[in-house]
Enzyme design. Structure first.
Site, PDB file in Angstrom:
ATOM      1  N   GLU A  19     -23.264 -77.732  24.830  1.00 25.18           N
ATOM      2  CA  GLU A  19     -24.236 -77.487  25.893  1.00 25.18           C
ATOM      3  C   GLU A  19     -25.506 -77.077  25.723  1.00 25.18           C
ATOM      4  O   GLU A  19     -25.558 -76.629  24.441  1.00 25.18           O
ATOM      5  CB  GLU A  19     -23.155 -76.550  26.816  1.00 25.18           C
ATOM      6  CG  GLU A  19     -21.937 -77.350  27.392  1.00 25.18           C
ATOM      7  CD  GLU A  19     -20.959 -76.413  28.418  1.00 25.18           C
ATOM      8  OE1 GLU A  19     -21.543 -75.268  28.490  1.00 25.18           O
ATOM      9  OE2 GLU A  19     -19.887 -76.755  28.400  1.00 25.18           O
ATOM     10  N   HIS A  71     -27.269 -72.108  37.952  1.00 26.12           N
ATOM     11  CA  HIS A  71     -27.022 -73.369  37.017  1.00 26.12           C
ATOM     12  C   HIS A  71     -28.180 -74.212  37.401  1.00 26.12           C
ATOM     13  O   HIS A  71     -28.267 -74.700  38.467  1.00 26.12           O
ATOM     14  CB  HIS A  71     -25.586 -73.685  37.255  1.00 26.12           C
ATOM     15  CG  HIS A  71     -24.960 -74.623  36.241  1.00 26.12           C
ATOM     16  ND1 HIS A  71     -25.497 -75.823  36.169  1.00 26.12           N
ATOM     17  CD2 HIS A  71     -23.939 -74.394  35.440  1.00 26.12           C
ATOM     18  CE1 HIS A  71     -24.775 -76.431  35.235  1.00 26.12           C
ATOM     19  NE2 HIS A  71     -23.908 -75.660  34.774  1.00 26.12           N
ATOM     20  N   ARG A  78     -30.147 -72.320  30.044  1.00 27.59           N
ATOM     21  CA  ARG A  78     -30.210 -72.739  31.604  1.00 27.59           C
ATOM     22  C   ARG A  78     -31.237 -72.085  32.091  1.00 27.59           C
ATOM     23  O   ARG A  78     -31.907 -72.598  33.233  1.00 27.59           O
ATOM     24  CB  ARG A  78     -28.778 -71.852  32.170  1.00 27.59           C
ATOM     25  CG  ARG A  78     -27.729 -72.574  32.236  1.00 27.59           C
ATOM     26  CD  ARG A  78     -26.753 -72.085  32.748  1.00 27.59           C
ATOM     27  NE  ARG A  78     -25.705 -72.992  32.111  1.00 27.59           N
ATOM     28  CZ  ARG A  78     -24.174 -72.431  32.196  1.00 27.59           C
ATOM     29  NH1 ARG A  78     -23.890 -71.095  32.693  1.00 27.59           N
ATOM     30  NH2 ARG A  78     -23.445 -73.167  31.890  1.00 27.59           N
ATOM     31  N   HIS A  92     -24.830 -68.760  39.897  1.00 28.31           N
ATOM     32  CA  HIS A  92     -23.813 -69.364  39.144  1.00 28.31           C
ATOM     33  C   HIS A  92     -23.156 -67.979  38.480  1.00 28.31           C
ATOM     34  O   HIS A  92     -21.950 -68.210  38.411  1.00 28.31           O
ATOM     35  CB  HIS A  92     -24.397 -70.248  38.152  1.00 28.31           C
ATOM     36  CG  HIS A  92     -23.105 -70.900  37.247  1.00 28.31           C
ATOM     37  ND1 HIS A  92     -22.079 -71.725  37.879  1.00 28.31           N
ATOM     38  CD2 HIS A  92     -23.032 -71.011  35.915  1.00 28.31           C
ATOM     39  CE1 HIS A  92     -21.359 -72.211  36.875  1.00 28.31           C
ATOM     40  NE2 HIS A  92     -21.787 -71.510  35.702  1.00 28.31           N
ATOM     41  N   ARG A  95     -27.052 -65.646  29.980  1.00 32.10           N
ATOM     42  CA  ARG A  95     -25.703 -65.901  29.346  1.00 32.10           C
ATOM     43  C   ARG A  95     -26.017 -67.271  28.812  1.00 32.10           C
ATOM     44  O   ARG A  95     -26.310 -68.260  29.531  1.00 32.10           O
ATOM     45  CB  ARG A  95     -24.438 -66.132  30.243  1.00 32.10           C
ATOM     46  CG  ARG A  95     -23.311 -66.421  29.715  1.00 32.10           C
ATOM     47  CD  ARG A  95     -22.054 -66.269  30.661  1.00 32.10           C
ATOM     48  NE  ARG A  95     -22.107 -67.051  31.734  1.00 32.10           N
ATOM     49  CZ  ARG A  95     -21.742 -68.266  31.783  1.00 32.10           C
ATOM     50  NH1 ARG A  95     -20.985 -68.823  30.891  1.00 32.10           N
ATOM     51  NH2 ARG A  95     -21.627 -68.876  33.007  1.00 32.10           N
TER      52      ARG A  95
HETATM   53  P1  FAD Z   1     -12.723 -64.399  38.040  1.00 33.47           P
HETATM   54  O1  FAD Z   1     -12.291 -65.384  37.355  1.00 33.47           O
HETATM   55  O2  FAD Z   1     -13.922 -64.307  39.146  1.00 33.47           O
HETATM   56  O3  FAD Z   1     -11.679 -63.081  38.734  1.00 33.47           O
HETATM   57  C1  FAD Z   1     -12.073 -62.087  39.462  1.00 33.47           C
HETATM   58  C2  FAD Z   1     -10.622 -61.963  40.191  1.00 33.47           C
HETATM   59  O4  FAD Z   1     -10.860 -60.620  40.989  1.00 33.47           O
HETATM   60  C3  FAD Z   1     -10.041 -62.839  41.066  1.00 33.47           C
HETATM   61  O5  FAD Z   1      -8.718 -63.078  41.015  1.00 33.47           O
HETATM   62  C4  FAD Z   1     -10.394 -62.118  42.602  1.00 33.47           C
HETATM   63  O6  FAD Z   1      -9.708 -62.866  43.763  1.00 33.47           O
HETATM   64  C5  FAD Z   1     -10.319 -60.692  42.044  1.00 33.47           C
HETATM   65  N1  FAD Z   1     -10.919 -59.894  43.050  1.00 33.47           N
HETATM   66  C6  FAD Z   1     -12.238 -59.725  43.326  1.00 33.47           C
HETATM   67  N2  FAD Z   1     -12.507 -58.693  44.284  1.00 33.47           N
HETATM   68  C7  FAD Z   1     -11.480 -58.325  44.546  1.00 33.47           C
HETATM   69  C8  FAD Z   1     -11.158 -57.178  45.480  1.00 33.47           C
HETATM   70  N3  FAD Z   1     -11.779 -56.640  45.879  1.00 33.47           N
HETATM   71  N4  FAD Z   1      -9.853 -56.878  45.312  1.00 33.47           N
HETATM   72  C9  FAD Z   1      -8.689 -57.441  44.664  1.00 33.47           C
HETATM   73  N5  FAD Z   1      -9.016 -58.421  44.005  1.00 33.47           N
HETATM   74  C10 FAD Z   1     -10.391 -58.957  43.858  1.00 33.47           C
HETATM   75  N6  FAD Z   1     -17.793 -69.847  32.164  1.00 33.47           N
HETATM   76  C11 FAD Z   1     -17.581 -70.530  30.784  1.00 33.47           C
HETATM   77  O7  FAD Z   1     -17.441 -69.557  29.964  1.00 33.47           O
HETATM   78  N7  FAD Z   1     -17.112 -71.780  30.618  1.00 33.47           N
HETATM   79  C12 FAD Z   1     -17.352 -72.820  31.754  1.00 33.47           C
HETATM   80  O8  FAD Z   1     -17.080 -73.904  31.645  1.00 33.47           O
HETATM   81  C13 FAD Z   1     -17.542 -72.021  33.248  1.00 33.47           C
HETATM   82  N8  FAD Z   1     -17.736 -72.811  34.098  1.00 33.47           N
HETATM   83  C14 FAD Z   1     -17.994 -72.827  35.434  1.00 33.47           C
HETATM   84  C15 FAD Z   1     -18.007 -73.402  36.311  1.00 33.47           C
HETATM   85  C16 FAD Z   1     -18.103 -72.948  37.679  1.00 33.47           C
HETATM   86  C17 FAD Z   1     -18.005 -73.753  38.897  1.00 33.47           C
HETATM   87  C18 FAD Z   1     -18.387 -71.447  37.897  1.00 33.47           C
HETATM   88  C19 FAD Z   1     -18.726 -70.877  39.246  1.00 33.47           C
HETATM   89  C20 FAD Z   1     -18.417 -70.517  36.890  1.00 33.47           C
HETATM   90  C21 FAD Z   1     -18.210 -71.140  35.686  1.00 33.47           C
HETATM   91  N9  FAD Z   1     -18.141 -70.278  34.358  1.00 33.47           N
HETATM   92  C22 FAD Z   1     -17.526 -70.814  33.176  1.00 33.47           C
HETATM   93  C23 FAD Z   1     -18.141 -68.645  34.563  1.00 33.47           C
HETATM   94  C24 FAD Z   1     -16.686 -68.266  34.504  1.00 33.47           C
HETATM   95  O9  FAD Z   1     -15.813 -69.188  35.279  1.00 33.47           O
HETATM   96  C25 FAD Z   1     -16.600 -67.018  35.166  1.00 33.47           C
HETATM   97  O10 FAD Z   1     -17.775 -66.111  34.754  1.00 33.47           O
HETATM   98  C26 FAD Z   1     -15.327 -66.177  34.603  1.00 33.47           C
HETATM   99  O11 FAD Z   1     -14.363 -67.135  34.844  1.00 33.47           O
HETATM  100  C27 FAD Z   1     -15.204 -64.868  35.460  1.00 33.47           C
HETATM  101  O12 FAD Z   1     -13.815 -64.354  35.039  1.00 33.47           O
HETATM  102  P2  FAD Z   1     -13.403 -62.963  35.532  1.00 33.47           P
HETATM  103  O13 FAD Z   1     -11.917 -62.590  34.961  1.00 33.47           O
HETATM  104  O14 FAD Z   1     -14.333 -61.958  34.965  1.00 33.47           O
HETATM  105  O15 FAD Z   1     -13.336 -63.007  37.009  1.00 33.47           O
HETATM  106  C1  SIN Z   2     -20.646 -75.973  32.826  1.00 35.19           C
HETATM  107  O1  SIN Z   2     -19.813 -76.432  32.740  1.00 35.19           O
HETATM  108  O2  SIN Z   2     -21.633 -76.248  33.048  1.00 35.19           O
HETATM  109  C2  SIN Z   2     -20.660 -74.404  33.249  1.00 35.19           C
HETATM  110  C3  SIN Z   2     -20.488 -73.772  32.130  1.00 35.19           C
HETATM  111  C4  SIN Z   2     -20.603 -72.124  32.242  1.00 35.19           C
HETATM  112  O3  SIN Z   2     -20.909 -71.664  33.098  1.00 35.19           O
HETATM  113  O4  SIN Z   2     -20.535 -71.708  30.909  1.00 35.19           O
END
Ligand code: FAD
Ligand code: SIN
Length: 523
Positions: free
Chosen positions: A115, A230, A270, A329, A364
């Site tokens: 990527e 993104h 990005r 993103h 990032r």
């Molecule tokens: P999250 O997975 O967002 O989890 C947060 C949790 O907290 C959720 O369960 C939510 O419901 C809960 N929560 C929030 N507020 C509250 C509240 N007030 N009370 C109780 N619960 C709450 N990253 C990569 O490394 N690789 C990828 O391929 C990639 N692709 C992506 C594609 C898309 C479309 C998107 C949007 C993001 C992508 N990312 C990717 C980024 C990555 O998915 C996220 O940054 C990462 O998953 C965040 O993980 P987290 O555990 O910090 O938070």
């Molecule tokens: C993507 O698949 O382009 C998202 C990857 C990322 O947010 O790290």
């Protein structure tokens, strides 16, 4: 309810990786509190994959480190990135041992993608570009077997602070009743706030709740102006925007302007690609550029879920160029944590997208976020188990506590925007309409391109919305979005330079004097 050893807020990759380790390895009494169903998270939406160097030569963790630092535009913490790339492979292998299945070739070798910003193909993926579904599935299955308490559909409103220590949360339970959940340690893993913007890839629940809660209790928050856009979200009216994974460009898809000409090296980090797209949009007088994936063979086999998403809007990637534009993103900044995720408030720990631990700097590197959650969530648990109780001057925390050896990125304290912490109840009118209006304002005034006057007009609006009454989850989310929005705008105003994901059209160059973290903290 008996006091928990660890209360985890959020059920994405960071929170669940920590919860499973705390319960299974350290036999802590763990509770997970999350605002939707357990599997509801941004993690579930992840497409491209997890960046981790599982094998040796020609790739190496040193190269992964170098790529991460380059993408971070001068604001990564070297030690934190070292931890990320060195501990990442072991955490990925643990996830595989838990049952996560990443795509393999017919000989059983992992298929690795490339990527933007990566010098090598090192990204593991699942289901083509449905990596998040598989990561979340494996973790949810594991946590269901191990956590003592699972509180789903429970919305954390605010942190409970007693004599300067975080001792739990106030929340709205699934019946809308106010409850308090106490714990010796609280891990905030509530993810990011992409819903600040009208154009975003983030799901509806990504409302910056954790950062807003931290701001209300004066825990240090930094780097929030670095909202990563993104480059290739499908240009379409749906909210969130369907993402066309960076892995498509890693496989050879090309970006083309209105006249069909290529205008940027598609595999740059990005921030650079998003800026180039914005310049092209202006040059073309258009609201989208084209992603040409017609050159890819086996699109349907390699990217089946993206193919399905395109089918739904009547596009065929074998023949059609795909309209794309940047969409909000990822929050590169957040609640400041040291290398073990300790925040500036004892009892409060942070991991994942809500945190600013120094690994992402100003921008990032693709696919480093899932890895961040897998590495830094469990580190919190290890530190608690080892008896740690407060932050030290490591990782991004150097910007708060100072650096004894001159290493790391220094901090510059900025005043928080005054927003009353007390919430009053009352009728705030049509919350959904107000959220929509606010998101559009943020996209127009504090989006990919910002300048002094656009930011100046955004700040009063954000502060006003942050003072609307809170009576239910929808109004609490809007207050949180506006609280985070006010912080983003304030920091963006003060960062009079262009660096990483922060582009000031009135200050188009980087300024060496601003190679600092802007830290919002009360005292
Ligand atoms: P999250 O997975 O967002 O989890 C947060 C949790 O907290 C959720 O369960 C939510 O419901 C809960 N929560 C929030 N507020 C509250 C509240 N007030 N009370 C109780 N619960 C709450 N990253 C990569 O490394 N690789 C990828 O391929 C990639 N692709 C992506 C594609 C898309 C479309 C998107 C949007 C993001 C992508 N990312 C990717 C980024 C990555 O998915 C996220 O940054 C990462 O998953 C965040 O993980 P987290 O555990 O910090 O938070
Ligand atoms: C993507 O698949 O382009 C998202 C990857 C990322 O947010 O790290």
């Amino acid at each position: 309810m008996d006091t928990l050893g660890l209360l985890v807020l959020g059920s994405g990759v960071a929170g669940l990786s920590a919860a499973v380790r705390a319960a299974d390895v350290h036999h802590m009494r763990v509770g997970v509190l999350t605002k939707g169903e357990l599997q509801q998270s941004t993690t579930r939406w992840a497409q491209g994959g997890v960046a981790a160097v599982l094998g040796g030569d020609p790739d190496s963790t040193d190269l992964h480190l170098a790529d991460t630092l380059t993408a971070g535009a001068g604001l990564c913490d070297l030690e934190a990135v070292r931890v990320l790339v060195d501990e990442g492979p072991a955490r990925v292998n643990e996830l595989i041992a838990m049952g996560a299945m990443f795509d393999q070739d017919e000989r059983g070798e992992y298929l690795l993608a490339r990527e933007g910003g990566h010098s090598h193909a090192r990204i593991l993926h699942a289901g083509g570009a449905a990596t998040g579904v598989e990561v979340e599935r494996a973790l949810v299955e594991a946590v269901k077997k191990s956590a003592a308490v699972l509180l789903e559909r429970t919305f954390a409103l605010d942190l409970v602070v007693d004599a300067g220590r975080c001792v739990g949360v106030r929340a709205l339970d699934e019946h809308g009743e106010r409850i308090e959940v106490r714990a010796r340690n609280v891990l905030m893993a509530t993810g990011g706030g992409g819903q600040l913007y009208a154009v975003t890839t983030n799901p509806l629940e990504a409302t910056g709740d954790g950062m807003a809660m931290a701001l209300r209790v004066d825990a240090a928050v930094a780097d929030v102006e670095f909202v990563q856009f993104h480059p290739t979200a499908l240009h379409h009216s749906s909210m969130p925007r369907p993402l066309l994974s960076e892995a498509l460009r890693g496989h050879g898809a090309l970006l083309r302007g209105a006249n069909g000409e290529q205008f940027v090296d598609e595999l740059q980090p990005r921030d650079i690609v998003s800026r180039a797209i914005c310049a092209q949009l202006q040059a073309d007088g258009s609201d989208h550029v084209w992603l040409d994936a017609t050159v890819l063979d086996s699109f349907d086999h390699r990217f089946p879920t993206i193919r399905t998403a395109l089918d739904k809007v009547g596009l065929d990637p074998a023949t059609d160029w795909l309209p794309v534009a940047p969409a909000a993103h990822y929050c590169c900044g957040g609640v400041v944590g040291d290398l073990d995720g300790a925040s500036s408030m004892p009892g409060l720990w942070v991991a994942g997208e809500v945190a600013c631990n120094g690994v992402h700097g100003a921008n990032r590197l693709a696919s480093n976020s899932l890895l961040d959650g897998m590495v830094f969530g469990p580190r919190v648990v290890e530190a608690i188990d080892a008896g740690k109780d407060s932050a030290d001057a490591t990782g991004a925390m150097r910007c708060v506590l100072g650096s004894h050896d001159g290493a790391g990125v220094p901090g510059r304290r900025i005043e928080p925007v005054p927003i009353d912490a007390d919430t009053t109840s009352g009728d705030g009118g049509d919350t959904a309409a107000e959220r929509d209006r606010f998101q559009r304002m943020m996209f127009a005034d504090a989006g990919v391109l910002r300048d002094h006057s656009s930011l100046a007009s955004a700040i009063d609006d954000a502060v006003e919305v942050a003072h609307r009454p809170v009576s239910d989850v929808a109004s609490a989310e809007l207050r949180n979005l506006a609280t985070l929005g006010a912080a983003v705008v304030t920091a963006a105003q003060l960062r009079t330079e262009t660096r990483g994901a922060h582009t000031r059209t009135d200050h188009p160059e980087a300024d060496d004097d601003l190679a600092v973290r802007l830290v919002i903290t009360g005292d």
